[in-house]
Design a protein around this motif. Structure first.
Motif, short mmCIF file in Angstrom:
data_model
loop_
_atom_site.label_atom_id
_atom_site.label_comp_id
_atom_site.label_asym_id
_atom_site.label_seq_id
_atom_site.Cartn_x
_atom_site.Cartn_y
_atom_site.Cartn_z
N SER A 19 1.02 -0.90 -0.05
CA SER A 19 -0.06 -0.19 -0.24
C SER A 19 0.83 0.95 0.18
O SER A 19 1.99 1.22 0.56
CB SER A 19 -1.15 -0.16 1.12
N HIS A 21 1.78 5.33 0.44
CA HIS A 21 1.10 6.43 1.18
C HIS A 21 1.84 8.00 0.97
O HIS A 21 3.20 7.85 0.79
CB HIS A 21 1.01 5.74 3.34
N GLN A 30 -0.88 2.94 9.32
CA GLN A 30 -1.72 1.93 8.86
C GLN A 30 -0.56 0.62 9.59
O GLN A 30 -1.42 -0.62 9.78
CB GLN A 30 -1.28 1.98 7.50
N LYS A 31 0.90 0.73 9.74
CA LYS A 31 1.75 0.04 9.86
C LYS A 31 1.32 -0.96 11.35
O LYS A 31 1.00 -1.97 11.40
CB LYS A 31 3.26 -0.07 9.66
N PHE A 33 -1.32 -0.44 12.46
CA PHE A 33 -2.86 -1.03 12.63
C PHE A 33 -2.77 -2.54 12.49
O PHE A 33 -3.19 -3.48 13.08
CB PHE A 33 -3.85 -0.28 11.58
N CYS A 39 -3.03 -8.39 9.52
CA CYS A 39 -2.86 -7.99 7.63
C CYS A 39 -4.21 -8.93 7.34
O CYS A 39 -4.35 -8.83 5.82
CB CYS A 39 -2.10 -7.63 6.72
#
Length: 67
Positions: A19, A21, A30-31, A33, A39
């Motif tokens: 993804s 960014h 995001q990492k 998360f 994932c």
């Protein structure tokens, strides 16, 4: 590298996923998360952020000259 270079979040789990960014902060968020929640079903928490360089940017050597 330049401040405007994008960042890629790469997951090397069941399948490689990427993804993009615009900022390091967005990629880190995001990492965090996916590190916390996984994932996917076969997540092994192998997630990395890579800073991408503009392939058209002029590169210079450590001596200051163009390569």
């Amino acid at each position: 590298m330049h401040d405007e270079d994008p960042f890629a979040l790469v997951s090397y789990c069941r399948a490689i996923t990427v993804s993009l960014h615009a900022t390091a902060e967005a990629a880190e968020a995001q990492k965090g998360f996916i590190d916390d929640l996984a994932c996917g079903g076969a997540c092994c928490r192998n997630h990395h952020i890579i800073r991408l360089a503009d392939p058209h940017a002029r590169m210079t050597s450590s001596k200051g000259g163009a390569r």
